[in-house]
Motif scaffolding. Structure first.
Motif, PDB file in Angstrom:
ATOM      1  N   TYR A 150      28.917 -37.123  68.906  1.00  0.00           N
ATOM      2  CA  TYR A 150      29.302 -38.521  69.094  1.00  0.00           C
ATOM      3  C   TYR A 150      28.539 -39.130  70.272  1.00  0.00           C
ATOM      4  O   TYR A 150      28.460 -38.525  71.351  1.00  0.00           O
ATOM      5  N   TYR A 163      29.357 -36.444  73.173  1.00  0.00           N
ATOM      6  CA  TYR A 163      30.353 -35.409  72.999  1.00  0.00           C
ATOM      7  C   TYR A 163      30.045 -34.617  71.735  1.00  0.00           C
ATOM      8  O   TYR A 163      29.457 -35.141  70.785  1.00  0.00           O
ATOM      9  N   PHE A 221      32.498 -32.616  76.186  1.00  0.00           N
ATOM     10  CA  PHE A 221      31.422 -33.347  76.863  1.00  0.00           C
ATOM     11  C   PHE A 221      30.125 -32.537  76.823  1.00  0.00           C
ATOM     12  O   PHE A 221      30.113 -31.331  77.073  1.00  0.00           O
ATOM     13  N   PHE A 262      34.887 -43.778  70.193  1.00  0.00           N
ATOM     14  CA  PHE A 262      34.065 -42.941  69.321  1.00  0.00           C
ATOM     15  C   PHE A 262      33.696 -43.715  68.059  1.00  0.00           C
ATOM     16  O   PHE A 262      34.481 -44.477  67.540  1.00  0.00           O
ATOM     17  N   SER A 303      38.454 -28.254  64.003  1.00  0.00           N
ATOM     18  CA  SER A 303      39.739 -27.812  64.546  1.00  0.00           C
ATOM     19  C   SER A 303      39.747 -27.698  66.073  1.00  0.00           C
ATOM     20  O   SER A 303      40.572 -26.971  66.645  1.00  0.00           O
ATOM     21  N   GLN A 304      38.817 -28.393  66.723  1.00  0.00           N
ATOM     22  CA  GLN A 304      38.808 -28.435  68.187  1.00  0.00           C
ATOM     23  C   GLN A 304      38.697 -29.873  68.655  1.00  0.00           C
ATOM     24  O   GLN A 304      38.255 -30.754  67.903  1.00  0.00           O
ATOM     25  N   GLY A 305      39.060 -30.096  69.901  1.00  0.00           N
ATOM     26  CA  GLY A 305      38.843 -31.407  70.489  1.00  0.00           C
ATOM     27  C   GLY A 305      37.391 -31.573  70.893  1.00  0.00           C
ATOM     28  O   GLY A 305      36.662 -30.594  71.049  1.00  0.00           O
ATOM     29  N   PRO A 306      36.942 -32.818  71.061  1.00  0.00           N
ATOM     30  CA  PRO A 306      35.564 -33.051  71.507  1.00  0.00           C
ATOM     31  C   PRO A 306      35.299 -32.426  72.873  1.00  0.00           C
ATOM     32  O   PRO A 306      36.208 -32.253  73.686  1.00  0.00           O
ATOM     33  N   GLN A 323      31.887 -31.971  68.792  1.00  0.00           N
ATOM     34  CA  GLN A 323      33.180 -31.539  68.269  1.00  0.00           C
ATOM     35  C   GLN A 323      32.987 -30.528  67.149  1.00  0.00           C
ATOM     36  O   GLN A 323      32.343 -30.830  66.136  1.00  0.00           O
ATOM     37  N   LEU A 335      37.536 -43.646  75.805  1.00  0.00           N
ATOM     38  CA  LEU A 335      36.317 -43.401  75.061  1.00  0.00           C
ATOM     39  C   LEU A 335      36.422 -44.036  73.678  1.00  0.00           C
ATOM     40  O   LEU A 335      37.445 -43.933  73.034  1.00  0.00           O
TER      41      LEU A 335
END
Lengths: 112, 115
Positions: free
Chosen positions: A87, A36, A46, A102, A41-44, A38, A100
């Motif tokens: 990740y 993943y 894919f 991490f 300020s954002q989500g991970p 990232q 998941l």
């Protein structure tokens, strides 16, 4: 759950190929390897997933040796926008509710 | 296209206050996950829903944390009597099916700051 180990940080320059290696010595037979990305300020998000050998998509390649105790994410010709945390995760695809797991990730800094 | 949305994006709470964080998953996604991400760390699993059923809540740090997904769509993470150590980004993710082979789509997160 298999524990993963990856470098804390890496530096690269625009246009170079970047390879990030992840160790997962106790990976189980049913485990898949997933990467993943990232941004701040954002989500991970894919990137790629594989079980063995090599997987390639429009973004990256994933190399997995025969013993599956490590994997390498390859990013071709990186740009400044590839600066992010990457990740490496492993998970059992038979576990229907598998979350998941991490680790700390690898902070990639791409310089001009 | 519509992705996972979370609200509010930022929340400041005084210690001891209750907070509620909302997650709107992608329509039709069966699985919904909540993660907590401390500054400089990777996300850590909190809880998992398959439709309206909460199948795994092993990651919830204390009984002050409660999550629900009553109609199998929108989910709410509630934290009662917030503490400073609850300050983190709370991420919601959804996936179409179940199992790790299904790509998880993450929302932007809610940054909670407890003063």
């Amino acid at each position: 759950l298999a524990k993963t180990t990856q470098p804390i940080s890496m530096d690269s320059y625009e246009g170079q190929e970047v390879n990030i290696t992840c160790s997962h010595n106790n990976i189980a037979t049913n485990d898949y390897i997933t990467w993943y990305q990232q941004f701040p300020s954002q989500g991970p998000r894919f990137i790629i997933q594989g079980y063995k050998t090599k997987v390639t998509n429009e973004v990256a390649s994933l190399f997995i040796p025969a013993d599956r105790k490590s994997s390498t994410l390859s990013l071709p010709r990186v740009s400044l926008s590839d600066t992010a945390v990457y990740y490496c995760l492993v998970g059992d695809f038979y576990n229907a509710g598998n979350m998941l797991t991490f680790g700390g990730g690898t902070r990639l800094m791409v310089k001009p | 296209g519509a992705g996972v949305s979370q609200s509010p994006r930022y929340k400041v709470a005084k210690r001891g206050q209750d907070v509620a964080l909302r997650c709107d998953p992608i329509s039709g996604h069966v699985s919904l996950f909540w993660y907590q991400q401390a500054l400089g760390q990777g996300p850590e699993f909190l809880t998992y829903f398959q439709n309206e059923a909460q199948l795994d809540k092993s990651g919830l740090p204390s009984d002050r944390f409660f999550a629900e997904r009553p109609e199998g769509s929108v989910s709410t993470l509630k934290i009662q009597r917030t503490q400073q150590e609850d300050s983190a980004v709370y991420l919601c993710a959804s996936s179409l099916g179940t199992g790790v082979r299904n790509e998880q789509f993450f929302g932007p997160g809610t940054r909670l700051t407890v003063l």
